[in-house]
Design a protein around this motif. Sequence first.
Motif, short mmCIF file in Angstrom:
data_model
loop_
_atom_site.label_atom_id
_atom_site.label_comp_id
_atom_site.label_asym_id
_atom_site.label_seq_id
_atom_site.Cartn_x
_atom_site.Cartn_y
_atom_site.Cartn_z
N GLN A 79 -5.10 -17.44 17.32
CA GLN A 79 -6.08 -16.68 18.11
C GLN A 79 -7.47 -17.26 17.91
O GLN A 79 -8.02 -17.86 18.80
N GLN A 80 -8.01 -17.07 16.70
CA GLN A 80 -9.35 -17.57 16.38
C GLN A 80 -9.33 -19.05 16.00
O GLN A 80 -10.33 -19.73 16.15
N ASN A 81 -8.21 -19.52 15.51
CA ASN A 81 -8.01 -20.93 15.15
C ASN A 81 -6.68 -21.36 15.73
O ASN A 81 -5.64 -20.82 15.36
N MET A 82 -6.73 -22.34 16.61
CA MET A 82 -5.52 -22.78 17.32
C MET A 82 -5.41 -24.29 17.25
O MET A 82 -6.44 -24.99 17.24
N ALA A 83 -4.19 -24.81 17.20
CA ALA A 83 -3.98 -26.25 17.24
C ALA A 83 -2.66 -26.55 17.94
O ALA A 83 -1.67 -25.83 17.74
N PHE A 84 -2.67 -27.59 18.76
CA PHE A 84 -1.46 -28.10 19.41
C PHE A 84 -1.19 -29.50 18.88
O PHE A 84 -2.08 -30.35 18.88
N ILE A 85 0.04 -29.73 18.45
CA ILE A 85 0.46 -31.00 17.91
C ILE A 85 1.33 -31.71 18.95
O ILE A 85 2.12 -31.08 19.64
N ALA A 86 1.14 -33.02 19.09
CA ALA A 86 1.97 -33.84 19.96
C ALA A 86 2.86 -34.69 19.07
O ALA A 86 2.38 -35.36 18.16
N LEU A 87 4.16 -34.66 19.35
CA LEU A 87 5.14 -35.37 18.54
C LEU A 87 5.91 -36.36 19.41
O LEU A 87 6.21 -36.07 20.57
N GLY A 98 -0.81 -36.95 18.13
CA GLY A 98 -2.06 -36.38 18.60
C GLY A 98 -2.15 -34.91 18.23
O GLY A 98 -1.14 -34.26 17.96
N ILE A 99 -3.38 -34.41 18.22
CA ILE A 99 -3.59 -32.99 17.94
C ILE A 99 -4.89 -32.55 18.60
O ILE A 99 -5.88 -33.29 18.63
N SER A 100 -4.88 -31.36 19.17
CA SER A 100 -6.10 -30.73 19.68
C SER A 100 -6.22 -29.39 18.97
O SER A 100 -5.21 -28.78 18.62
N ARG A 101 -7.44 -28.98 18.74
CA ARG A 101 -7.62 -27.72 18.02
C ARG A 101 -8.95 -27.08 18.39
O ARG A 101 -9.87 -27.75 18.86
N TYR A 102 -9.02 -25.77 18.20
CA TYR A 102 -10.30 -25.08 18.28
C TYR A 102 -10.39 -24.08 17.14
O TYR A 102 -9.38 -23.66 16.58
N ALA A 103 -11.63 -23.74 16.81
CA ALA A 103 -11.91 -22.71 15.82
C ALA A 103 -13.06 -21.87 16.35
O ALA A 103 -13.99 -22.41 16.96
#
Length: 184
Positions: A79-87, A98-103
């Motif tokens: 919710q407040q901290n999210m990350a998507f990992i690419a495998l 790869g990885i994208s994230r927000y905080a």
Amino acid sequence: MSTHLQSEAAALAAAGHDHWIETLEDGSHVLIRPLRSEDRELERAFLERLSPLTRKLRFHAVVKISDALLDSLMDVDYQQNMAFIALAHVDGELREVGISRYAAGEASGQCECALTVADEWKRRGLEQVLMRRLIEVARRNGFSEMYSVDQAIDRDMRDLARELGFCAQLDPDDATRVVRRLEL
């Protein structure tokens, strides 16, 4: 598409985990899903394989890959901290590419984002895939603005941010950095 990725996707679906497979511009496939606590060693190996320049652009300094750094990167609450990992399967091994994230930022409704793509996976369209999903989830989680703080010399981030509609301005506290903002 690799049978390894298909079987990984099937296992995730059976376990009820959100995931998807993307075909990149060069025809390669990646599996993308939210980062999970069991990905810690994938994240460590990913960071260690990054070139010194890519690592410096991501962290704004030369950093040591430490347990403390990994602790902060693995702190995801979706919710407040999210990350998507690419495998992807590389040489028979499932690797983070790869990885994208927000905080959540200090101001209400803002979140700071970051994106890192393995050097050999850049300019294949993975950056756009990861960032579009991150933007979508930030909107859905109630954020009204996403921003990033990037090195002014980072042309890849400049081009990607422009393509995604971010506005840019020099960081008033550090002329070597650019702050990019996107209204969600």
